[in-house]
Design a protein around this motif. Structure first.
Motif, mmCIF file in Angstrom:
data_model
loop_
_atom_site.group_PDB
_atom_site.id
_atom_site.type_symbol
_atom_site.label_atom_id
_atom_site.label_comp_id
_atom_site.label_asym_id
_atom_site.label_seq_id
_atom_site.Cartn_x
_atom_site.Cartn_y
_atom_site.Cartn_z
ATOM 1 N N ASP A 126 -5.663 -2.122 -4.903
ATOM 2 C CA ASP A 126 -4.910 -2.540 -3.718
ATOM 3 C C ASP A 126 -5.721 -3.616 -2.986
ATOM 4 O O ASP A 126 -6.712 -3.311 -2.348
ATOM 5 C CB ASP A 126 -4.642 -1.332 -2.816
ATOM 6 N N GLU A 127 -5.290 -4.839 -3.073
ATOM 7 C CA GLU A 127 -5.991 -5.985 -2.477
ATOM 8 C C GLU A 127 -7.502 -5.892 -2.664
ATOM 9 O O GLU A 127 -8.259 -5.827 -1.700
ATOM 10 C CB GLU A 127 -5.638 -6.098 -0.990
ATOM 11 N N SER A 176 0.835 -1.205 0.000
ATOM 12 C CA SER A 176 0.000 0.000 0.000
ATOM 13 C C SER A 176 0.866 1.251 0.000
ATOM 14 O O SER A 176 0.534 2.245 -0.650
ATOM 15 C CB SER A 176 -0.917 0.010 1.214
HETATM 16 MG MG MG Z 1 -2.058 -2.840 2.267
#
Ligand code: MG
Ligand code: ADP
Lengths: 538, 304
Positions: free
Chosen positions: B156-157, B45
């Motif tokens: 992001d994920e 991140s």
């Molecule tokens: Mg993360």
């Protein structure tokens, strides 16, 4: 009850630790206020009969009575009586600001964070959170009043005794319980910290206004205001005990209802149910400013309405402020009608000058709240997708900051217009419009420069927002107490409150006006530039 | 013709004294779907936020569309759609309102694609955001991102809160983006997810890239772990092409654990079948397996 509260002990310890810094700062602030109030008054009274009479005279003037509360009519005054007359209302308001925030942090905010959901899934009872919060309130309040007692005992003002000091400390303790329990109830009635804290502050403002109006117009009716109950104890004179009993009784009732609601409601829901939202966005919702309007409009409208109500209430007091000169037979004998009217008017203008700072402070709080929301929304992660989109940081920050300035300016103007025109409908001798000009031309730049300070802090040192509250808070306190104590002029001149001292009697000086306008501009630019350079920790 | 969309060069990031990223370099070319793989706290991140110009790097360089990510964020952002790892939304706005707002703020409109996505992800757009579960908040961000027509998509994920059905929908959408020639950066901590969608992989651990390359170059990562029991001894399996890390679990050599190349599976099975298979289990390797088996602390590089 036993099972509903299981493991409240651990919650209490965690909360105490979590709020330690917050409560410590407030405690130090409260003790400083109490100690300096008591010692300043003691110094003014001791050995100076003339100055003590002067202080009592000042306090019996309507503008001071409106601000601080009534002072009992007795044959001889001593420090303790005056101390109670000046400090009771003031300390209760400060304490209420503290405990209401504390309660809402422990209940609503944690519920929003999902913390309570996690905790409740552990072996923790349904009402354990309320119990832990109440215990924390009680512990904090007992510590506070213990220190109050020690301070009063040490300073040993003229006219105090052990019983009086003890009762004062107990009185302040029960004020904490009362306002804390109100916040607790609001927290259970709503599902979000915003509504709960808005309702709590509205309640505080309402009780303050109610006691203000009744203190000026009909002192018997001050009973209707919870703050009035503590005034009516008449600390160090009558020491009425059962008024404290009344406040305790009401606290217990309020707390019980909070418990009943808390043990029956769904987690995260409120009593007031909610409508479904829109399927698509309104066509105007397409930019950061309109987003702010969409998310902050109720807050804004709430402030606006409160400002108008406050203005109307204060305005309708203006004839009472003037009347007192008229009914004073001594003045009537030595002054002719023209002089009496002039004297009335100058009383009214000084009353307006005093309350102008309160209006400025309220408007600045309204605006700065929105300014500080930028960092709050960042921390909550609301803005992370938007930051990655087309709007630049400058657009985003300038939108929040300008909206804050606008809200501050509008809340102030609405309040002052309501004050002025309500005042003129009740006054036999309406105030000329130029005084409205004086009021607005001084206070709008004062509000914008306060808000711009908030903007600079939010851009440059977003974690130090407390600096703003310290600066504005101390400025306001100096301003309010300047009428009572001889404070050095330089201290007063550190904040905009001091720069507009003689407004509305005279217009604000050109120099201070330019200082305020320039500092607004410079601080605004600093805030935007600072935000451009920040690491956005989302 | 391929051009470089993202180029990270020895990127570093410190939070005070804590070094979150010590050395991160990789490139993302046009039309590439790049998987950014690493365990929790590896710095995925943080890297993405630096690419977006939300955080300022402490060293190294980051360019997106050939421009510095911090200086030119205003020029870069209109060409990006992004979904944060942890989606948080204004509690009092409805999902539908938020989708429209996010689109409009990027100069785009609620379009037919938006409606299709709302349907295929089965989102109720009328509900206020505070009533949404984590998966539903994720859907709001996914719908807003996927209905935009931009050059680069950063996720992001993205599947962390989604159920398998919606995860499938997401994968289908990403494959559509790939067909349309878009570039995608997708972070994840699940190896199999990245394998299914991406054509290149970058692996990061403790703020450092430890492996990177195309899926073919990192073929060994997708070796399947096999545990097998046979009736007769399978000693000769050690000579079989495509068998690695073989250990026998008993002295009779009738129980064994090994990893196998996927394209050699047919041959291996034939050999095993001759020994009469009694029991067989196959599992995809997890990220932890990989770390344990292939990389010590130092790591390895295939591309560059
Ligand atoms: Mg993360
Ligand atoms: N604002 C910050 N301040 C300090 N440390 C941070 C901050 N943001 C992230 N970190 C740390 O940096 C490391 C990488 O975090 P992150 O990039 O979120 O990991 P990932 O997304 O790969 O799970 C973690 O150890 C995290 O604790």
């Amino acid at each position: 009850m036993q099972t509903s509260n299981r493991n409240a002990k651990y919650l209490l310890l965690t909360n105490l630790q979590q709020n330690l810094k917050f409560s410590l700062i407030w405690l130090i602030l409260l003790l400083t206020m109490l100690a300096s109030g008591a010692s300043k008054l003691e110094a003014a009274f001791v050995g100076k009969a003339s100055s003590s009479i002067a202080i009592v005279k000042i306090l019996q003037a309507p503008s001071m009575m409106a601000m601080f509360g009534t002072i009992p009519r007795v044959a001889t005054y001593n420090t303790a009586i005056v101390f109670a007359g000046v400090m009771v209302v003031f300390m209760i308001i400060l304490q209420a600001l503290w405990v209401m925030q504390l309660i809402i942090r422990n209940t609503c905010v944690q519920e929003e964070n999902g913390l309570i959901e996690m905790i409740r899934a552990l072996n923790v009872g349904r009402t354990a959170i309320i119990t832990a919060t109440l215990l924390e309130l009680l512990i904090d309040s007992i510590i506070m009043s213990g220190f109050y007692f020690l301070l009063l005992f040490t300073i040993d003002m003229n006219g105090t005794n052990l019983y009086g000091d003890c009762l004062f400390a107990l009185g302040m303790l029960s004020a904490n319980l009362l306002f804390g329990s109100i916040a607790l109830l609001f927290g259970q009635l709503t599902n979000n910290s915003r509504t709960a804290s808005t309702l709590s502050y509205m309640f505080l403002l309402f009780t303050y206004l109610l006691r203000l109006v009744t203190d000026l117009k009909q002192q018997k009716l001050t009973w209707f205001s919870p703050i009035g109950w503590f005034e009516k104890v008449d600390f160090y004179t009558k020491n009425n005990l059962w008024e404290l009993g009344l406040s305790l009784l009401v606290s217990i009732l309020v707390i019980s209802s909070a418990f009943i609601i808390g043990s029956n409601r769904d987690l995260g829901s409120s009593i007031i149910s909610e409508r479904a939202g829109r399927t698509t966005a309104a066509s105007w919702l397409h930019s950061i400013p309109t987003l702010l309007w969409r998310t902050e409009r109720y807050l804004f409208i709430g402030w606006l309405i409160s400002a108008v109500i406050f203005g109307c209430v204060m305005g309708s007091m203006l004839n009472g402020v003037g009347d007192i000169v008229k009914t004073n037979s001594l003045y009537r004998k030595i002054l002719d009608v023209g002089q009496i009217n002039a004297a009335n008017q100058s009383m009214i203008l000084s009353f307006l000058g005093m309350y102008l700072s309160i209006f400025i402070a309220l408007a600045a709080i309204a605006g700065v709240q929105i300014v500080f929301r930028l960092k709050r929304d960042d921390n909550f992660g609301y803005l992370s997708i938007i930051h990655a989109g087309k709007p630049t940081r400058i657009t985003i920050s300038a939108s929040y900051y300008c909206f804050g300035l606008l809200v501050g300016g509008l809340v102030l103007s609405a309040g002052l217009l309501a004050l002025f025109f309500t005042g003129n409908t009740v006054l036999n001798q309406p105030l000329p419009l130029r005084y409205l000009e004086h009021l607005l031309s001084a206070s709008i730049p004062a509000v914008t420069s306060f808000i711009a300070l908030g903007i600079a802090i939010s851009g440059l040192w977003p974690r130090l927002s407390i600096l703003f509250w310290i600066y504005m808070g101390s400025g306001l306190i100096v301003k309010v107490f300047r009428g009572l104590f001889d404070l050095p002029k330089q201290i007063d001149n550190l904040t905009p409150f001091g720069w507009i001292t003689n407004v509305p009697l005279t217009a604000v000086s050109q120099m201070w006006l330019s200082v305020m306008i320039i500092s607004t501009g410079v601080l605004f630019v600093l805030g935007i530039a600072g935000y451009r350079q920040q690491d956005l920790t989302l | 013709m391929t051009t470089t969309i993202i180029k990270l060069d020895h990127l570093q990031k410190k939070f005070g004294k804590f070094v979150a990223l010590s050395d991160v370099s990789f490139t993302l070319e046009t039309g590439q779907i790049l998987g950014f793989l690493g365990p929790n706290g590896a710095g995925k991140s943080t890297t993405i936020r630096i690419i977006l110009g939300l955080l300022k790097s402490s060293g190294g360089s980051v360019s997106v569309f050939g421009k510095d990510a911090w200086q030119n964020d205003a020029k870069i952002h209109p060409r990006i759609a992004y979904i944060p790892g942890d989606v948080n939304l204004w509690p009092n706005l409805s999902g539908g309102e938020i989708i429209d707002l996010l689109l409009r703020l990027n100069n785009q409109k609620h379009n037919q694609k938006t409606d299709e996505l709302i349907k295929s992800f089965e989102l109720d757009p009328k509900k206020k955001a505070h009533t949404y579960s984590r998966g539903n908040r994720q859907k709001v961000a996914l719908i807003a991102a996927l209905s935009q027509d931009v050059d680069l998509y950063i996720f992001d994920e993205p599947t962390a809160g989604l159920d398998p059905l919606n995860e499938q929908t997401f994968q289908t959408e990403v494959l559509k983006l790939k067909k349309a020639g878009k570039s995608v950066l997708l972070s994840s901590h699940i190896l199999s997810e990245v394998e299914r969608m991406c054509d290149s992989i970058v692996i990061i651990r403790e703020g450092q890239v430890i492996a990177s390359g195309s899926l073919a170059q990192l073929r060994h990562l997708s070796r399947i772990k096999i545990a097998v029991a046979t009736a007769t001894s399978m000693t000769d399996i050690s000579n079989q092409v495509g068998v690695y890390d073989l250990t026998y679990k008993n002295t009779a050599h009738t129980k064994a654990v090994f990893t196998a190349d996927r394209d050699a599976l047919g041959m291996i099975m034939k050999t095993l079948a001759a020994k009469t298979i009694l029991d067989i289990q196959s599992t995809s390797p997890t990220l932890e397996d990989l770390f344990l088996r292939y990389y010590g602390k130092q790591g390895a590089h295939y591309a560059d």
